[in-house]
Design a protein around this motif. Structure first.
Motif, PDB file in Angstrom:
ATOM      1  N   ASN A  20     -26.427  80.353  -9.885  1.00  9.53           N
ATOM      2  CA  ASN A  20     -27.484  80.682 -10.845  1.00  9.53           C
ATOM      3  C   ASN A  20     -28.242  79.449 -11.327  1.00  9.53           C
ATOM      4  O   ASN A  20     -29.271  79.590 -11.981  1.00  9.53           O
ATOM      5  CB  ASN A  20     -26.906  81.421 -12.059  1.00  9.53           C
ATOM      6  N   SER A  21     -27.744  78.254 -11.013  1.00  8.90           N
ATOM      7  CA  SER A  21     -28.528  77.091 -11.425  1.00  8.90           C
ATOM      8  C   SER A  21     -29.696  76.884 -10.475  1.00  8.90           C
ATOM      9  O   SER A  21     -30.838  76.700 -10.911  1.00  8.90           O
ATOM     10  CB  SER A  21     -27.678  75.824 -11.472  1.00  8.90           C
ATOM     11  N   HIS A  48     -29.263  65.637  -8.722  1.00  6.80           N
ATOM     12  CA  HIS A  48     -28.054  66.450  -8.540  1.00  6.80           C
ATOM     13  C   HIS A  48     -28.302  67.632  -7.632  1.00  6.80           C
ATOM     14  O   HIS A  48     -27.394  68.125  -6.988  1.00  6.80           O
ATOM     15  CB  HIS A  48     -27.531  66.934  -9.885  1.00  6.80           C
ATOM     16  N   TYR A 104     -26.405  61.462 -14.981  1.00  6.15           N
ATOM     17  CA  TYR A 104     -26.291  62.549 -15.955  1.00  6.15           C
ATOM     18  C   TYR A 104     -25.859  62.080 -17.336  1.00  6.15           C
ATOM     19  O   TYR A 104     -24.758  62.340 -17.788  1.00  6.15           O
ATOM     20  CB  TYR A 104     -25.368  63.631 -15.407  1.00  6.15           C
ATOM     21  N   SER A 157     -17.936  65.919 -11.829  1.00  7.46           N
ATOM     22  CA  SER A 157     -18.556  66.004 -10.506  1.00  7.46           C
ATOM     23  C   SER A 157     -19.956  65.385 -10.550  1.00  7.46           C
ATOM     24  O   SER A 157     -20.648  65.349  -9.551  1.00  7.46           O
ATOM     25  CB  SER A 157     -18.673  67.474 -10.088  1.00  7.46           C
ATOM     26  N   ASN A 158     -20.369  64.925 -11.714  1.00  9.09           N
ATOM     27  CA  ASN A 158     -21.740  64.432 -11.892  1.00  9.09           C
ATOM     28  C   ASN A 158     -21.848  62.938 -11.585  1.00  9.09           C
ATOM     29  O   ASN A 158     -20.865  62.214 -11.661  1.00  9.09           O
ATOM     30  CB  ASN A 158     -22.209  64.680 -13.335  1.00  9.09           C
TER      31      ASN A 158
END
Ligand code: FAD
Length: 598
Positions: free
Chosen positions: A414-415, A46, A212, A207-208
């Motif tokens: 932040n990821s 991802h 996932y 959106s994955n």
């Protein structure tokens, strides 16, 4: 069992996204023999899809930016439920990790002075996302992958881990199969780092990608670790809604960061109606002020389109529900009327192509239609803030599959910072632990190898059951309808009964054919994980009787002070048939940090 492929390492990293690769590099640099195992091709995680950027308070655009401001933004964005120590370490170390990526060859966009350019994103007081157009993840993966390969780190790709081995209550290794041949592999290793990403495939609109399915979350639980924050799922405000084949596909927040606005079918810029008290003092309340902010951030407050994601997603949801949606059931995201075609094509090249090719929409000339999409799970393996070690000795978790850092809501950017900061820390800690064992490493028990094999082959043993695709699709629909963006007790209870029914159906699911490349079998194995993870989310969502961040209860609309002091922790029940829940107080923030929130 004889003849099974077998490898021995100090550290095995499960997952080759940013978190896994950064952890592997750190483990290698600390002297470990390390392997990376990933279920798709190397580079196809991802992370590669990440668009907007890496949040780091480098101060290149605003010298007033620093880790304290970033820390404060992160905690406020997470509605104070974040593990303060993780938020602090992240804010302190992200700039160094970005510089290091640059040293390793990443080519970031530049300011006029030649510094790394930083872009605006929701919830961040200053422009602080280091980026490469809207393809930041691609550059990050390219850089990390190249380095990992250059260092000679072993990579097992298209290889899925299905079990972890323990001995004397400590990690002893992992069990996996090659997707192509269906053959099994045993890894002997005292340290395993889970970096498997999120859970988005449990929801219909997401959106994955297919990867996932919450494997790391479920592997950790089965090994005896706990998960936290599982009720908090981030629905990104802007996913494509049309055509149906791409529904859920992400439209980057950079569109709004670069000037895009949200309007309803009446042409109204509606976000001004949805500014919560918590963010009033820092949000513009007139169109004029909001528009001035793009050029003069010192003297104006940010536009409401750049509130944290949970706020924007809820607002969009309300507008659509109130009948002010677009023809395809979304809301308009308009940058065409706000920026020149040249600017849009330069700053948002992927978005331009995505809409042109998939929806036949020219975003430099007309608005996009967008709606919320399941995007990110804040919840994950409960870990020690400094080392990323879980409750199980030798088991580490990092990146999206770990929990705590983002509290109830993650800020954009932040990821990617999280992957780098904690990837490095996990790799180093896992190596130090492996080394501390000397020659007395836990040994994989042959009985456990046998039972991992039996468990992996179980779907072939059933006759006359259902195929996994129908169960998966029913689960996705059910999670979308009952555990989605707005939740109520009766619907959550219904979802838990539905999950029990799916579990019963899954226990007799059947796969056709052989072990050689067999997607039905792969899904049957993934589905077990999806079911455990879905149960964690629904149970925690039912228990938390308040609304906060990525958890909105229609029957408990506001945040509750008491709930703001505790986490919900989930573990597998002793029988292994379902999940148990308990409350745990948040770790106490030191006084000097509390000062930032006075
Ligand atoms: P991933 O990068 O997803 O890697 C997971 C790895 O685990 C993969 O290699 C997979 O094959 C492997 N794996 C999974 N299960 C198994 C198994 N059982 N056995 C073996 N291997 C396994 N965040 C930002 O900060 N900024 C952004 O701009 C941004 N944009 C985004 C855009 C999109 C479209 C999406 C989907 C997310 C975005 N995010 C962004 C979020 C961010 O990209 C992810 O949270 C982050 O990349 C996750 O990284 P990871 O290393 O934890 O997992």
């Amino acid at each position: 069992p004889g003849g099974m492929e077998r490898h021995s390492y100090d550290v095995v990293v499960v997952g080759a996204g940013g978190a896994g690769l950064r952890a592997a590099i750190a483990a290698h640099d600390s002297g470990a023999r390390v392997a990376v195992v990933c279920k798709s091709l190397l580079g196809k995680a991802h992370t590669v899809m990440a668009e907007g950027g890496i949040a780091a308070s480098m101060g290149n655009s605003y010298p007033e930016d620093n880790w304290e401001v970033h820390f404060r933004d992160t905690m406020r964005g997470g509605k104070m439920l974040n593990n303060w120590r993780m938020a602090q370490l992240h804010a302190q170390e992200a700039p160094e990790r970005v510089m290091e990526l640059e040293d390793w060859g990443a080519l970031f966009d530049r300011t006029e002075d030649g510094l790394i350019s930083q872009r605006d994103f929701g919830g961040h007081k200053y422009a602080r996302l280091a980026h490469v157009g809207d393809r930041t993840g691609l550059e990050m993966i390219r850089t990390l992958q190249q380095r990992a390969v250059a260092l000679g780190i072993d990579v097992f790709m298209e290889c899925t881990v299905t079990d972890l081995f323990k001995a004397d209550d400590r990690i002893a290794g992992a069990f996996a199969y090659w997707r192509e041949s269906g053959r099994f592999i045993v890894f002997d290793a005292p340290s395993v780092i889970l970096a498997t990403g999120g859970i988005g495939k449990s929801f219909k609109v997401t959106s994955n990608s297919w990867e996932y399915t919450g494997d790391g979350h479920a592997l950790a639980m089965r090994a005896g670790a706990s998960l936290i924050n599982m009720e908090f799922v981030q629905f990104h405000p802007t996913g494509m809604v049309w055509p149906p084949s791409v529904k859920g596909l992400l439209v980057t927040e950079s569109v709004r960061g670069d000037g895009g606005i949200l309007t309803n079918s009446e042409g109204k810029r509606f976000m001004f109606d949805y500014i919560p008290d918590f963010f009033k003092t820092e949000t513009a309340d007139t169109v004029e002020e909001a528009d001035r902010w793009y050029d003069d951030k010192k003297n104006n407050r940010r536009p409401p389109e750049l509130l944290p994601r949970d706020e924007v997603a809820r607002a969009i949801n309300s507008e659509i529900k109130a009948g002010r949606g677009t023809p395809h059931g979304g809301i308009y995201l308009d940058i065409a009327s706000r920026r020149s075609p040249e600017f849009i094509r330069k700053r948002l090249p992927s978005m331009y192509h995505q809409f042109k090719e998939l929806a036949d929409v020219d975003i430099t000339a007309e608005p996009m239609e967008i709606g919320p999409t399941c995007h990110y799970v804040m919840g994950g393996v409960e870990v020690d803030a400094d080392t990323q070690e879980s409750a199980v000795t030798g088991l580490y978790a990092v990146g999206e599959c770990s929990g705590g850092m983002h509290g109830s809501n993650r800020l954009g950017g932040n990821s990617l910072g999280d992957l780098l900061v904690f990837g490095k820390r996990a790799g180093e800690a896992a190596t130090a632990y492996a080394r501390s064992l000397g020659d007395s490493r836990p040994q994989v028990d042959e009985k456990d190898v046998k039972s991992a094999q039996t468990s992996a082959l179980a779907p072939f043993e059933v006759e006359g059951g259902e195929n996994p695709y129908t169960i998966q699709s029913d689960l996705q629909q059910s999670m979308n309808d009952l555990v989605g963006i707005i939740r109520t007790a009766p619907e959550l209870e219904e979802s838990l009964s539905a999950i029990e029914a799916f579990k019963a159906r899954a226990s007799t699911m059947v796969v056709e054919g052989h072990r050689q490349y067999n997607p039905g079998w792969h899904l049957a194995l993934d589905l077990r994980n999806m079911l455990i993870v879905s149960e964690c989310i629904a149970k925690a969502a039912l228990a938390r009787e308040e609304s906060r961040g990525g958890h909105t209860r229609d029957d408990f609309p506001g945040p509750d002070e008491e709930w703001g002091t505790k986490n919900l922790v989930v573990t597998l029940n002793p029988e292994g048939t379902g999940v148990s829940l308990h409350e745990k107080p948040l770790p106490e923030m030191p006084d000097e940090l509390k000062g930032y929130f006075a």
